[in-house]
Design an enzyme around this catalytic site. Structure first.
Site, PDB file in Angstrom:
ATOM      1  N   ARG A   1      77.243  -0.917  31.875  1.00  0.00           N
ATOM      2  CA  ARG A   1      76.610  -1.981  31.098  1.00  0.00           C
ATOM      3  C   ARG A   1      77.563  -3.076  30.655  1.00  0.00           C
ATOM      4  O   ARG A   1      77.264  -4.252  30.813  1.00  0.00           O
ATOM      5  CB  ARG A   1      75.934  -1.372  29.869  1.00  0.00           C
TER       6      ARG A   1
ATOM      7  N   HIS B   1      67.049  -1.410  38.408  1.00  0.00           N
ATOM      8  CA  HIS B   1      67.546  -1.442  37.033  1.00  0.00           C
ATOM      9  C   HIS B   1      66.481  -0.912  36.083  1.00  0.00           C
ATOM     10  O   HIS B   1      65.582  -1.655  35.674  1.00  0.00           O
ATOM     11  CB  HIS B   1      67.916  -2.885  36.665  1.00  0.00           C
TER      12      HIS B   1
ATOM     13  N   TYR C   1      56.841 -18.746  34.142  1.00  0.00           N
ATOM     14  CA  TYR C   1      56.810 -20.193  34.339  1.00  0.00           C
ATOM     15  C   TYR C   1      58.014 -20.708  35.131  1.00  0.00           C
ATOM     16  O   TYR C   1      57.994 -21.840  35.588  1.00  0.00           O
ATOM     17  CB  TYR C   1      56.784 -20.911  32.985  1.00  0.00           C
TER      18      TYR C   1
END
Length: 753
Positions: free
Chosen positions: A41, A87, A131
């Protein structure tokens, strides 16, 4: 507490419950969590400079064929594929990582080309993923170049349904080019972006000189090259130490210029701000600085930014020096910030460690060499397979009639072909899979031409794999091509952050914007204070309230600090520019400082931090104190001399020699070395002189070679003929004062500090 079993297998077979001490259980599980956080991470891989989430995003985009020449696709589609296949975390974290890869103010060389609202430097959030659209940039594609050619290892995904790359081929020096930020368990990483052309130059030098010094590499890599530009004012020695150790920081300032607004006025235009500073937050802080009057030279701040940054700073007066104003703002705002360097990364063995600049570049070069070797071996394997097939085609061409007969009439043509012509299974399959229409093209010249071409390529690859020098030569050519693509003269490669020496301007914010003018500060016995313009020589004509008279008068400048020492043992600090004017009687000093009604000022002087003072109480205790230790930051003053009961602070004088003379109310004088008095910051002090009755009357310091003087009752100055007769040790009683000594018991009744 349950007993720890000796045989784990027996426990599992009996009741499937493991008895374990709570400390062992917590430590083992937390260690597993810490390792997962560090490797999966927070820390980037030194080879491709990526964390798993970024690597998975790019790989998923490649699987979706989102190359630079392709059309954009919805980010929701990309995030969905990454989350579903690679993931197993929240879509918000994946989209946030995707957004940062595309932001030109976050990534020096964006790996993703975003279309839509991807946020801005003000800190506004991007639009929802449904969007926005994205595809890879050329830099992102370079990181994946050769991934289908066995360039890197693949590992199973979290659900073991697919495979994902453990590291990318990294044809782009992403770690230094785009930097990385991350916080793990017990460790963190912080790497600022750098210029690719400079990284390539350093890498080429390191190939030629593997043991190159960091100092030499820094002649190629000048320092960070931040997406938002700015100016680095860090000393070269400090930067060298940071790159040598892998830890340090760089001071970055905003880029600014002066814009003439006519009639002698000007405004300051800030066009670049430090890296990772939000513009909206910066302007809010500057507005707060104006409101709280922490920057008296700044009158207003405006944001006139469009696509480019344009912050307008208006000075309070046209007489303020722009450089001085900016230096003051750099000290109290994010117009100046520090960019940290902590090159804590995962090495090729997935071990976290801090690397220096040479080790980071060398790790990338070693990875590129390994990728080159693996791709070459994979290509060599394909050439061998093709040449094997071509050998079979040649045999078939030379024995075409027999091959046709075997295929037409034999029950097991494959076995017969292998037996008849000593073919391999692959060659036999290739001959059997040929179409009839290909027979007329199966000409010996074409087959031999292809075979010779492949043989030559095979020889080159084998020579490449057998020569380290040739491998580094190929890598050098790749790096040179990358350097030309991202050269200093290109639009994307031009350096944005530049370097300057920090101006040698020492800014005192308290006095920087005060007009320096001479004044005379007057303090009366009843505690009324005022500042008269100019240095007044004749104070006889000063008027005071009835029953009041002059106590102290000092010449100063409006930029000075005025120190008042009171009988309560406290020092009070006043700004000379804030004192009331000289007209009238002034104002009570108790309106400016918290001085008790039963205490009065016993000394006043202009602050000079280089001096030493000698302070004493009526009981005859005192010590030396540095003026740098007496500044009070509040109205309450700074407690220095401890007094209690009827004892009060009496004197504060400047140390101006190597001898101190003490006189008590009993008119006895004692002289000894100044060094016998301790240098302290606070306390009761030590006994200055022994008194049978009464207390301290006065004290002074003098130089032994100049001698001791005093003023008699008529105000005439007298020299002590043999002051050594009065000399002794600290805390002794002393001897009677010489004949003619002032009845007031003071050495100089008109003396100030």
């Amino acid at each position: 507490m349950a007993k720890k079993p000796t045989d784990m297998s027996d426990t599992l077979s009996e009741n499937a419950i493991i008895s374990e001490h709570i400390d062992d259980a917590l430590s083992s599980r937390y260690l597993a969590y810490a390792l997962s956080t560090i490797t999966q991470r927070a820390l980037p891989d030194v080879r491709d400079g990526m964390k798993p989430v970024h690597r998975r995003i790019l790989y998923a985009m490649r699987q979706l064929k989102l190359n630079p020449e392709s059309a954009h696709k919805k980010c929701a589609r990309i995030v969905g594929d990454v989350m579903g296949q690679y993931h197993p975390h929240g879509d918000a974290s994946i989209y946030d990582a995707l957004v940062k890869l595309s932001q030109s103010f976050s990534a020096r060389y964006p790996l993703v080309n975003g279309q839509g609202n991807f946020g801005n430097i003000d800190g506004d959030s991007p639009a929802a993923m449904r969007y926005t659209e994205a595809k890879m940039t050329a830099a992102g594609l370079a990181l994946l170049q050769g991934i289908d050619e066995d360039a890197v290892d693949f590992i199973p995904t979290y659900n073991e349904e697919d495979m994902e790359p453990q590291v990318l081929p990294a044809g782009f020096p992403n770690l230094l080019a785009n930097g990385s930020q991350g916080i793990a368990v017990g460790m963190a990483t912080s790497i600022p972006p750098h210029n690719v052309a400079e990284i390539c130059s350093a890498a080429l030098h390191l190939i030629k000189t593997p043991n190159a010094r960091i100092e030499t590499l820094m002649s190629h890599i000048l320092g960070p090259d931040l997406p938002t530009g700015g100016i680095i004012v860090e000393p070269k020695a400090s930067m060298l130490e940071a790159y040598e150790t892998g830890k340090g920081s760089f001071k970055v300032r905003s880029r600014w210029s002066v814009e003439d607004t006519g009639r002698g006025t000007y405004q300051i235009i800030v066009t670049e701000i430090p890296y990772q500073v939000q513009k909206s937050r910066l302007i809010e802080k500057l507005a707060e600085v104006i409101e709280t009057k922490k920057a008296p030279g700044l009158a207003d701040v405006r944001d006139e930014s469009a696509e480019d940054v344009r912050i307008v700073l208006e000075p309070r007066s046209k007489n303020i020096d722009p450089a001085l104003l900016m230096e003051s703002l750099f000290k109290i705002s994010e117009l100046e910030s520090r960019v940290s360097l902590n090159m804590n990364v995962l090495d090729a063995t997935r071990t976290p460690r801090v690397m220096n600049l040479r080790e980071v570049i060398q790790a990338w070069l070693d990875h590129r060499r390994e990728v080159l070797q693996r791709r070459s071996r994979q290509r060599l394997g394909k050439i061998d397979l093709r040449m094997e097939v071509l050998d079979g085609f040649m045999i078939a061409f030379l024995n075409l009639d027999e091959v046709i007969r075997i295929i037409r009439f034999e029950d097991k043509p494959k076995e017969e072909l292998i037996k008849a012509f000593k073919l391999t299974e692959r060659q036999a399959d290739a001959i059997l899979n040929m179409r009839l229409r290909s027979l007329n093209k199966l000409q010996e010249i074409e087959i031999k031409s292809e075979y010779d071409t492949l043989a030559a390529e095979k020889a080159e690859i084998e020579a490449l794999l057998g020569s380290e020098q040739k491998q580094w030569g190929v890598i050098s050519e790749q790096i040179k091509e990358l350097k030309s693509t991202y050269g200093i003269k290109t639009e994307i490669g031009a350096r944005r952050t530049h370097f300057e020496d920090q101006p040698d301007i020492d800014v005192d914010l308290a006095t920087a914007f005060i007009t320096k003018e001479p004044i005379t500060v007057v303090l009366s016995e009843m505690g009324w204070i005022r500042a008269m313009k100019g240095h007044v020589a004749d104070l006889a004509g000063l008027k005071f309230k009835d029953g009041d008279k002059l106590a102290f008068a000092v010449n100063a400048q409006t930029t000075d600090k005025i120190i008042v020492f009171a009988s309560n043992g406290k020092f009070y600090t006043l700004g000379a520019d804030k004192l009331p004017g000289g007209r009238g009687n002034g104002e009570p000093i108790r309106l400016m400082v918290d001085l008790e009604n039963d205490h009065l000022p016993v000394g006043m002087f202009v602050h000079d931090e280089k001096r030493e003072l000698l302070i004493a109480s009526t009981a005859g205790y005192g010590f030396r104190v540095s003026e740098s230790d007496i500044i009070a930051s509040t109205r309450g003053g700074r407690k220095t001399l401890n007094v209690k009961g009827a004892v009060e602070a009496l004197r504060c004088i400047q140390v101006q020699g190597d001898k101190v003379a003490i006189i008590g109310e009993n008119r006895k004088i004692l002289i000894y070395d100044v060094d016998e008095l301790p240098l302290m910051t606070r306390g009761k002090g030590v006994r200055l002189q022994a008194f049978k009755d009464g207390g301290l009357a006065d004290m002074t310091t003098f130089k032994a070679e100049e001698g001791l003087s005093f003023y008699d009752s008529a105000g005439r100055r007298q020299e002590v003929s043999d002051w050594s007769l009065l000399e002794g040790k600290r805390a002794q009683a002393g001897r009677m004062a010489p004949r003619g000594f002032s009845r007031k018991g003071v050495f100089d009744p008109n003396r100030g500090l």
